[in-house]
Design a protein around this motif. Sequence first.
Motif: not given
Length: 369
Positions: A123-140
């Motif tokens: 979901t968008g929460a995973f992308d927000n976390k990857s941008v704001e907290q530097g987490a890896p991009v989820m989904g493939g």
Amino acid sequence: MTSTLTPVRKRSALTKGQLPKLAPYVVLVLALVVGAAIMAVIGFNAFGWGIVSAILFTAGLVGWSAAVEGGRKAKDKLATCLVVGSFLVALLPLISVILTVLINGLPGLLDPGFLSTSMNGVTGAFDNKSVEQGAPVMGGIYHALVGTIQITLLATVISVPVGLLTAVYLVEYGEDRPLARAITFFVDVMTGIPSIVAGLFAAAFFFAVVGPGTKTGAVAAVALSVLMIPVVVRSSEEMLKIVPNELREAAYALGVRKWRTILKVVIPTAISGIASGVTLAIARVIGETAPILVTAGFATSINTNVFSGWMASLPTFIYTQILNPTSPSNPDPSSQRAWGAALVLIILVMLLNLGARLIARIFAPKTGR
């Protein structure tokens, strides 16, 4: 003394009226320097520098050649510059596309799980976390990759036998009959058919046969086969035509039946070109988006049954990731996935070309001394 100097005079006479071997390089350096100076005055950019330098190089080399070698050699230099320049202009878009896809696609391709995970549950929460907290991009793209391979493989299974048999009929049995002329006309018409029309045809056909709302990978494969068949027919027909008639006549003289001559002599002789034509047809459809959206829909989970349920593909994955990012407020992860999928798509086309060359080499007729 005179005899020893004579060869020197002959060599100088042979080289008289010719440009030095380093002339093109000298003119190129001067053209680049003068072009850079001109662009610095009017506003520098790389593309304009290349164009101005090319014009200066052509004018300088042709003018120098006209002054030293004469008009005939100058015209030859001008034609050479135009041919080489046209080749470079045609090559620039290809290089630009490859570099752009590599630069933007490698970060996505190198993400952990990009090739082995799907978008199911992302979901968008995973992308927000990857941008704001530097987490890896989820989904493939695993689900889209599986869908692309299945749909394209089924379309190839449908198209190649139909297209090859049609080409065999046109070359070996048609003999300018009305049916052969009609087939040739419709193949020419189908060659230019828009891809969305092929998708609508397949959707309407399965709507009438199966029922409304039928969207599966098989429907998409039928739509793609409509686009593939004309390419296979035309390429195979041309390859079969260039098989020497002497090979057919030699087989007939030995009492070999016509169908066996076609199967054992004609097709193996033309297999190299046929394989290239099939590869061209696959490359023609593997990146199609519109017919797959109409016939197979879009899915975020893995579907291994091409005859049931919606199915994703790499083109539709790229389309949806760009048009509808998973997180509208942070579209960068979606853009990264899309570029990575585009790079994978290009790699697939490259592998198809390599596979066609390998098949052509394996099945080509063996030559001996």
